[in-house]
Structures are given as structure tokens and as C-alpha cells.
Design an enzyme around this catalytic site. Structure first.
Site, PDB file in Angstrom:
ATOM      1  N   HIS A  96     -44.356 100.382  27.320  1.00 31.36           N
ATOM      2  CA  HIS A  96     -44.250  99.681  25.775  1.00 31.36           C
ATOM      3  C   HIS A  96     -43.787  97.968  26.195  1.00 31.36           C
ATOM      4  CE1 HIS A  96     -43.582  98.988  21.535  1.00 31.36           C
ATOM      5  NE2 HIS A  96     -42.476  98.240  21.835  1.00 31.36           N
ATOM      6  N   ASP A 120     -40.975 105.014  19.788  1.00 28.12           N
ATOM      7  CA  ASP A 120     -40.556 104.080  20.695  1.00 28.12           C
ATOM      8  C   ASP A 120     -38.825 104.329  20.954  1.00 28.12           C
ATOM      9  OD1 ASP A 120     -42.998 103.386  21.005  1.00 28.12           O
ATOM     10  OD2 ASP A 120     -42.895 101.799  19.800  1.00 28.12           O
ATOM     11  N   CYS A 163     -39.571  50.745  56.964  1.00 25.81           N
ATOM     12  CA  CYS A 163     -39.105  51.859  57.700  1.00 25.81           C
ATOM     13  C   CYS A 163     -39.248  51.654  59.202  1.00 25.81           C
ATOM     14  CB  CYS A 163     -39.775  53.203  57.418  1.00 25.81           C
ATOM     15  SG  CYS A 163     -41.436  53.168  57.462  1.00 25.81           S
TER      16      CYS A 163
END
Length: 909
Positions: free
Chosen positions: A114, A150, A714
Site C-alpha cells: 500500500h 487497509d 596561487c
């Protein structure tokens, strides 16, 4: 064989659908014996998917229209059922009412799947109601059948988060379908092993909702935008939420909450709505009673015709296109595909309606996939079928798509615009996730600052953890399920070439944004920041269709023959975190290789310089990159960056930044999921100037080695070693040249030196200089902030720097020249001093003696050695460091390997 069937059961499968088919197949793979399949009769001459696969396997198949009459089980049906001798009934998806004597008949009873977290949403339409009610969690239950609706005891449950724009289809396809199949198999095995629980359902929190019908799906305009959104997506595709417009029922599909500002559009009066809707480029904007908005993508009229909402006012204007000879062949191929799916229809005519002829949503997926396979990779969406259900209309849509006339609506971008540098600069400022610009999930923003004067440029979205997760999910879906993952390498290269062209076409605007946001001198930004970005994308675009594996001769085990080969494959979702010194260029260095290899990416720009990355995102859409391939999330390293390093769905992280942060990222990547890492970290690059150099050149390039891009570089020469006999002259000439440098507005074409990137960095540089003076180094020039608005610093020169000093060991990342003297002729001594650092990014040597130069290049411990030049990087030359400057390469062919994995395949023939 006896071992294989130990703890295995004889099963009866009762139900239907593709889900039932997959459960059936997986159970058989696990060794369970399906002794009978009980499903629905054929519809319009077509068997159910479960029946098809079972009949093919030779499993007994029974097709009963019903199981009982007037409350009593039909005798013949019961006898047929009992004849198979099942030990357990498995009901993966069943629309029929099964009598209790059948449910209770087997030794182990019956289990049912379900699609909700019971006891919530009992009854039919559970997935719809999960969305309609605004549940934050969705899921499914496998429970033991009883005589209630259910209400039986729970065997197992699974749940997932409901995403803000989930629909029934996305929930089902992402979680309920694949995980449901696994859970059904697990449940059966638990029963076989005697370990299946029976947990009573609590009545507290229980809800029951019936099947939603069209008449009950009308929209109420007294709801908030969120409730409206939940109502529309909860009814998408069946039965469809609707309202009345111009006297007819119009059904809404494809709803998304609108978190950004409302775009402009043409008003549309909607019955009952307190505020007119807006037909915009992307769809219909509607408003809740709280004033908030949502976007509806598609509209369907009473006659079944579906259109993009953006075309509402021009829906009847589309003319019929004449087909070319090649297009006629495509149409004939598609007609054969339709005939194969609609096997009950004798002849496919122009008026044949796909759905009225018996096709289901499952057939839509089949149609799209068959067309892709048989029509040269033509990629349709499921919505294309829903919007053109008649064969004639469908062919027209296909032809328009082939001609590129059916493209998605233009990207909606909220800009911050500025009149600057003799142009109007338009800057996106929101997160870019799954092909759309959107506000941060929690609405937070931050200010990005112009370093030239300290003013606020604009507010930028501050990405949250939820935004990172959305971006990663979008990238994962694009890689695994989207067009990008199916695209051939040459097409990928075409998109990258197109993106490079767009970067070049917009280079003046991009360079201006770079100057505003990072302080880069405009002329340098134009040549390097933007120029090299263009070159990088063009270079890697050319690699896309040249990524190859190899064949490998292996030791043959006679009499067999073997073939072994390797394949280079993309990694998947990659994270990229870039610094603030070259915002666009660092993006290009990493993302171009990543994309060329076929990956998708989530990129976090530096918090202080997000704007060119977001402009890049806009251009990527114009280039045609599919949604989800490129995602940009501005924000902090501590939140967004850390989440990227920890995220389990990311397979590679590329980072450029400081060594301490790189170490933390590497640790997080290892602890989370051992993701691949490449790191370009700090540097203290030595530059050795011998007395036999060409001094004019050494002075000029030595200054460039330190002051290029304001020292925010860098590979900047962090320490200069100058041979004693030329030391004083070198320093004198450098100071003379510094005095000629113009410090000022980076947009002024005559400016040589712009502001430092941000205030905190300027303050750090000033502290660096104070430390140098305190330790006894000689401050020859500069060392101070320039007295003007903004974050300007004087170019600075220190001499008499000894090896133990802070200046000799630590990187400044600014316009500070650190000079040490070395004795004449002491080559090995200066090389030893140059290597006495934990960093190893770059290095340089100036000498006329080629033997000396080559000797130095062998001894220097660095990823790059420049000889009689500096800062000369090229897109074809690999770039990266050693030691604590990191590992892995950007640029060149080697960079591709950072974003690829090697698979070895061996076959026997």
C-alpha cells in the site's frame, strides 16, 4: 538446487501492472516459485504486463473479471485458485476485490503493498492524498491482509522526504516503485525465514480518503499558495485539478511554488480568483489568498487538448507544417511504433487518439523510449504525448521538435542591473538549481561588496543545506536519468563549444562584473580571467570525443581466447569549490574538464565573489545544457562547502583554496563515502635569480611574478632568492618600477594595480607586513593601505628576510615581494633553501646558463618550474602542486583523468 530453494515459498501473485510484473520477476530471481498469477482480463486485446511476462515464463496465468457474485466467491474461480497450492498470496497492486476465503487460504495468508505510511491514507488514491494533505513524508507499507480496508498488521514500512515540487509521478518513480519492489521481495523472504512481524496498526492518526473524481477536484481560491500547489500536484495527472476560465473547464498540470519575484506577464481572469493570473514566458502564475504565487506549466481544455500554459493566448495560432522527405520517414517509423502499442487498432489514422485507443501511462514511457531508439536519439518528454494525443498532432509536435521550434520557454532571470563601464551590466543573484534561478530555501541573502569603494553591489542568495541537497539531487537525476547521461560525446562537445562562444561574446560584461566583484583590473580580466576561461572550454570541448580506453593483451588460458579492454567512464555528480582570486577562470579550469568527461556538477563559488559564476549559469542555459547538469550555489564554505564534502551522492570533489581547509575537506570526503578528491592548495613558490640572468627581464618578470593580479595569485613568487652580486641593483630597479605603477579604479584602462579582493584580506596583509618589520626584515617600500576609499594596498618590498622568519615561511597572497640574498655561486645552497618549505606549487629560475637552469628544474620540488619566464600557464599544460600544495591536476589531458574512472572488461570467446 536444494540449498537454493531452502526457505523459499510457493507464491500466488494476485494483481496487475508493471509494478506487479517487477515484483514477480524479482521474486523468481530470489528463488521463490510463483505457482500462479491471477490478473485482470485483456483490455482492448492487450494483456496486462504481469500476464505477459508470466505467460512467457510458462507460469499458469488466470484472468478473472471478478472473484465473487452477490458476496459469494465464484466456485470455479476458487477451485482454480486452490489448484496451484500457494503457501502465500502476494498482492503488489490489485484493483479487484479478493474474497476473505481466498485471502486466508494459504498457509501464510496474504500480504499487500500500500503506497502510504499506514494508518495514514487508507483507501485508494493514497499517493495523491499524501501530496494533497501536504505531508512532509511519503512512503509505503507492506501489511497482512485482514477483513478491513487497509487495516491489517504491518510487516514493514519505508519512508522518504516529500520534495517541495514532487508530483505523484516523481514520488512513484523515485521511491515508491523501486523501493517498493525491494520491500515486497524482502517481506516474502522474512516470511519464508519465519521472521516476519505482525505489528497492529494504531487507530490514532488513521485517515481514510476515497478515490478522487473530476467533479471533486475543483480548485478553491480561498486557499493559500501552498495549499493550492498541493491540491494541483496531488491531482496530477489523474483526475486533474481544474477551474473555470472563460466559461470552460481548464485543468492545471505541473505546479511549482514561486520563490523568486513574480515575472511580468499578460493578465488572465479566472473565475473565483481574487487576483488575475499572469501568462508569462514560463507558464501561468496564480496567487493564493496569502498573496504568494505558484507557476502552472501546462493547461488542458475540455476537448482533451493540452498546451504549455505560456501559449494560452496563442494556442490557436499554430499552423500545420509541411513535412520534408526525411521527416516523412520519421513519421512512418512513429506510425509503426503506435501500431505496435495500439495492437487493437486496425489502422493508425491521423485522427487516432493515443489514449482513447486504450493506451495507458505505461505506454507513454514505452512510446518515448521506442522513438528515442528508432528515430536517431530524438528525445521526447512524457508531456509531449499528453499534449498531442492525436496522431496527426503528435507528428506535428515531433517535427517542430526536430526543427528546434519547440524549445522550452526562455529562462526567467531576476537581474541586478548597473550602468557601469559604458554598458548595462545584468547580474543574476539567486541560486541556480536544476536549470532555474531560485531564492535560497530559507530566503536568506548576504551582501557582496565592491572592493573599489566598499559599496554593496547587491544581495545574493545564501545557500542552505536544503539548497545543496536539491542541487545534488538535480545533478544526480540529470546524470542518471536525463538527456545528458544519454548524450553522445560529440554532442557534449558541441554544447561546450557553444558555451565558449557565448563567454567570448559576453566577455566585456563578464570582465566588468569581475572588476566590480573581485577588484580585478579590467584589462587583465578581459585577457586572463575571461580570455583563458574561453580557451579552457574550447580546449576541453575538443577532448569530449577523444576519451579512450585501451585493449590489453593478457595471458591466455588455453584453449580459451580472451579479450580485455578498458573503458573511461564519468564518475557521476562532482562538487567543485573555487576561490575568490580568479572567480571565472578557476570555475572554467575545473568545470570544463568535469563536463567534458560527462559528469554533472554542483559548484560553490567563493562567498565574496559569486557573480560571474551565476552569469556563467545563465549562459550555460543559452548554450543548451540540459537542466541539472550545472548547478551553482553561492554561500559559505562552512555550510554549503562542508555539506558538499560530506554528501553521499557526490563522487568527486575538486577544491582550490587554503591548505588547512583542503585538509578538512579531504577528511570529510574520506569519512563520508571515500569520494575522489583533487586539491590545489597554498603555495610559497620560490623564484631564484642568478647573476648571469638578463636583468631587465628578471626585474620585469619578477615583478609580474609577485604583483600580477594584485598578488592574489596561487603561483605568485612567495619568496625571491637574488644572487648577492646583483641583489642591490635588482632591488633598486624594482622600487623604481613600482613607483611608476598606477593604483586606482580597476575599470580605468590605465590602472596597473587594483584593490585587494575584500576587507578581511587587506587587514591580513597589513598584519603580515607588521610581523615582518617586528621580526627584523627591512621594509624597503610600501607596507601600508592606500588612503582612499576601498581596499587598496601599496605594492610592498621586503629585503633581508632570513629563513627562520614568518615572511620566509608563510604565503601572503598579496602584493608583497619577499627578497632573500644568497652567496655568489652557491647553487646547491639556494636550491636547498628554496625547497625548505612544505609547499610545492610553482617555482622559477632566471639564468642564461641552460645547464644551470635544467639542473635547478630537476632539483626544485614543485609542480611547475618556470625558466626565464613566469606565470606562463596554458590550457594544454597540466597544473598542480606537490607536498602540502595538494595533488591532482587542472588543465591538459591529465585533468580529464581527475573526472574519469577506469573500468576493465574481460570476455571469453
Amino acid at each position: 538446487m536444494l540449498v537454493y530453494f531452502k526457505n523459499k515459498l510457493k507464491l500466488a501473485l494476485i494483481g496487475q501492472s508493471l509494478f506487479g510484473q517487477e515484483v514477480y520477476s524479482h521474486l523468481r530471481k530470489e528463488g521463490h516459485r510463483v505457482v500462479g498469477v491471477f490478473t485482470v482480463p485483456d483490455k482492448d486485446g492487450k494483456a496486462d504486463p504481469l500476464a505477459l511476462v508470466a505467460e512467457k515464463d510458462g507460469t499458469p496465468v488466470f484472468k478473472f473479471p471478478k472473484w465473487r457474485v452477490k458476496g459469494k466467491t465464484i466456485k470455479e474461480v476458487a477451485e482454480a485458485y486452490r489448484s496451484v497450492g500457494a503457501e502465500l498470496n502476494v498482492l503488489p497492486f490489485c484493483t479487484q476485490f479478493i474474497p476473505m476465503d481466498i485471502i486466508d487460504s494459504p498457509k501464510h495468508g496474504s500480504i499487500i503493498y500500500h503506497p502510504s505510511i499506514l494508518p495514514r491514507h487508507r483507501g485508494a488514491s493514497a499517493i495523491n492524498w499524501t501530496l494533497i494533505m501536504g505531508d512532509k513524508k511519503a512512503g509505503f507499507s507492506v501489511f497482512w491482509a485482514d477483513d478491513g480496508l487497509d487495516t491489517g498488521p504491518i510487516l514493514l514500512q519505508r519512508s522518504c522526504d516529500v520534495e517541495p515540487n514532487d508530483t505523484v509521478d516523481t514520488l512513484y518513480n523515485r521511491f515508491l516503485f523501486p523501493e517498493g519492489i525491494k520491500a515486497m521481495v524482502e517481506a516474502v523472504q522474512r516470511i519464508a525465514d519465519g521472521k516476519a512481524p505482525r505489528i497492529p496498526q494504531p487507530e490514532e492518526g488513521a485517515t481514510y480518503e476515497g478515490i478522487q473524481k473530476k467533479e471533486n477536484a475543483e480548485i478553491s481560491w480561498n486557499w493559500s499558495a501552498e495549499v493550492l500547489h498541493n491540491w494541483i500536484r496531488g491531482h496530477d495527472k489523474v483526475p486533474g485539478a481544474w477551474t473555470e476560465i472563460n466559461g470552460q473547464m481548464v485543468t492545471f498540470y505541473g505546479s511549482t511554488l514561486l520563490n523568486s519575484s513574480v515575472p511580468s506577464g499578460e493578465p488572465l481572469e479566472i473565475k473565483g480568483a481574487k487576483k488575475p493570473g499572469l501568462i508569462t514566458k514560463n507558464g501561468l502564475v496564480i496567487f493564493g489568498n496569502d498573496g504568494k504565487a505558484l507557476m502552472v506549466r501546462n493547461l488542458q481544455f475540455e476537448d482533451g487538448r493540452m498546451i504549455p500554459a505560456s501559449q494560452y493566448f496563442s494556442a490557436g495560432e499554430t499552423s500545420v507544417v509541411e513535412l520534408t522527405a526525411e521527416e516523412v520517414k520519421v513519421a512512418e517509423t512513429i506510425k509503426v511504433i503506435w501500431a505496435g502499442i495500439l495492437s487493437n487498432v486496425p489502422v493508425i489514422e491521423d485522427s487516432t487518439d493515443f489514449f482513447k485507443s486504450g493506451a495507458s501511462s505505461m505506454d507513454v514511457a514505452r512510446l518515448v523510449e521506442e522513438i528515442r531508439q528508432k528515430c536517431g536519439g530524438l528525445q521526447l518528454q512524457n508531456e509531449d504525448v499528453y499534449m498531442a494525443t492525436k496522431f496527426e498532432d503528435f507528428i506535428q509536435k515531433v517535427v517542430r521538435k526536430l526543427r528546434g521550434e519547440d524549445q522550452e520557454a526562455e529562462l526567467v532571470v531576476d537581474y541586478v542591473s548597473k550602468e557601469v563601464n559604458e554598458m548595462t551590466v545584468k547580474m543574476p543573484y539567486q541560486c541556480f538549481i536544476n536549470g532555474q534561478f531560485t531564492d535560497a530555501d530559507d530566503g536568506k541573502t548576504y551582501d557582496t561588496i565592491n572592493p573599489t569603494d566598499g559599496s554593496i553591489i547587491c544581495k545574493v542568495s545564501y545557500a542552505s543545506l536544503a539548497d545543496v541537497d536539491k542541487a545534488v539531487a538535480a545533478a544526480k537525476d540529470a546524470f542518471e536519468n536525463g538527456e545528458w547521461g544519454r548524450m553522445n560525446a560529440r554532442e557534449r562537445g558541441r554544447l561546450m563549444y557553444r558555451l565558449a562562444d557565448l563567454l567570448e561574446e559576453n566577455q566585456e560584461e563578464l570582465a566588468t562584473i569581475e572588476a566590480l566583484d573581485s577588484g580585478a583590473v579590467y584589462t587583465l580580466a578581459l585577457k586572463t580571467h575571461i580570455g583563458m576561461s574561453v580557451q579552457t572550454f574550447r580546449y576541453f570541448a575538443g577532448w569530449c570525443d577523444k576519451i579512450q580506453g585501451s585493449t590489453i593483451p593478457i595471458n591466455q588460458a588455453r584453449p580459451n581466447r580472451n579479450l580485455t579492454f578498458t573503458k573511461k567512464e564519468p564518475l557521476g555528480v562532482c562538487a567543485i569549490i573555487i576561490p575568490w582570486n580568479y572567480p571565472l577562470m578557476m570555475l572554467a579550469w575545473k568545470s570544463a574538464a568535469c563536463l567534458a568527461a560527462g559528469n554533472t556538477l554542483v559548484l560553490k563559488p567563493a562567498q565574496v565573489t559569486p557573480l560571474t559564476a551565476l552569469k556563467f549559469a545563465e549562459l550555460s542555459v543559452k548554450a543548451g545544457f540540459p537542466k541539472g547538469v550545472i548547478n551553482i550555489i553561492p554561500g559559505s564554505g562552512g555550510i554549503a562547502g562542508q555539506r558538499l564534502s560530506e554528501h553521499p551522492d557526490i563522487r568527486k570533489l575538486g577544491f582550490t583554496g587554503s591548505t588547512p581547509i583542503g585538509k578538512q575537506i579531504m577528511k570529510s570526503c574520506a569519512v563520508s563515502n571515500l569520494k575522489k578528491v583533487s586539491l590545489e592548495l597554498g603555495g610559497k613558490s620560490p623564484l631564484i635569480i642568478f647573476n648571469d640572468c638578463e636583468l631587465d627581464k628578471a626585474v620585469r618578470m619578477g615583478m609580474g611574478a609577485v604583483f600580477f593580479n594584485k598578488g592574489e595569485n596561487c603561483i605568485a613568487a612567495g619568496r625571491l632568492f637574488v644572487e648577492e652580486s646583483i641583489h642591490d641593483e635588482f632591488v633598486t630597479r624594482v622600487v623604481e618600477e613600482i613607483k611608476k605603477m598606477k593604483i586606482g579604479d580597476p575599470l580605468d584602462r590605465s590602472t596597473d594595480h587594483g584593490p585587494q579582493n575584500h576587507k578581511a584580506h587587506l587587514e591580513k596583509l597589513l598584519q603580515y607586513c607588521e610581523t615582518g618589520v617586528k621580526e627584523g626584515a627591512t621594509l624597503v617600500y610600501g607596507g601600508r593601505q592606500v588612503q582612499r576609499p576601498g581596499f587598496f594596498m601599496e605594492p610592498t618590498v621586503f629585503t633581508d628576510v632570513e629563513d627562520h622568519m614568518y615572511l620566509a615561511k608563510e604565503e601572503s597572497f598579496g602584493p608583497i615581494m619577499v627578497i632573500s640574498k644568497f652567496q655568489n655561486g652557491d647553487i646547491d645552497g639556494v636550491l636547498q633553501r628554496a625547497n625548505n618549505t612544505e609547499y610545492g606549487l610553482a617555482s622559477g629560475v632566471f639564468t642564461r646558463d641552460i645547464n644551470k637552469a635544467m639542473y635547478a628544474s630537476e632539483k626544485l620540488e614543485a609542480g611547475t618550474v618556470f625558466i626565464n619566464t613566469y606565470n606562463k600557464t596554458d590550457v594544454a599544460a597540466p597544473f598542480g602542486g606537490v607536498k602540502q600544495s595538494g595533488f591532482g591536476k587542472d588543465l591538459g589531458e591529465e585533468a580529464l583523468n581527475e573526472y574519469l574512472k577506469t573500468k576493465t572488461v574481460t570476455l571469453e570467446y
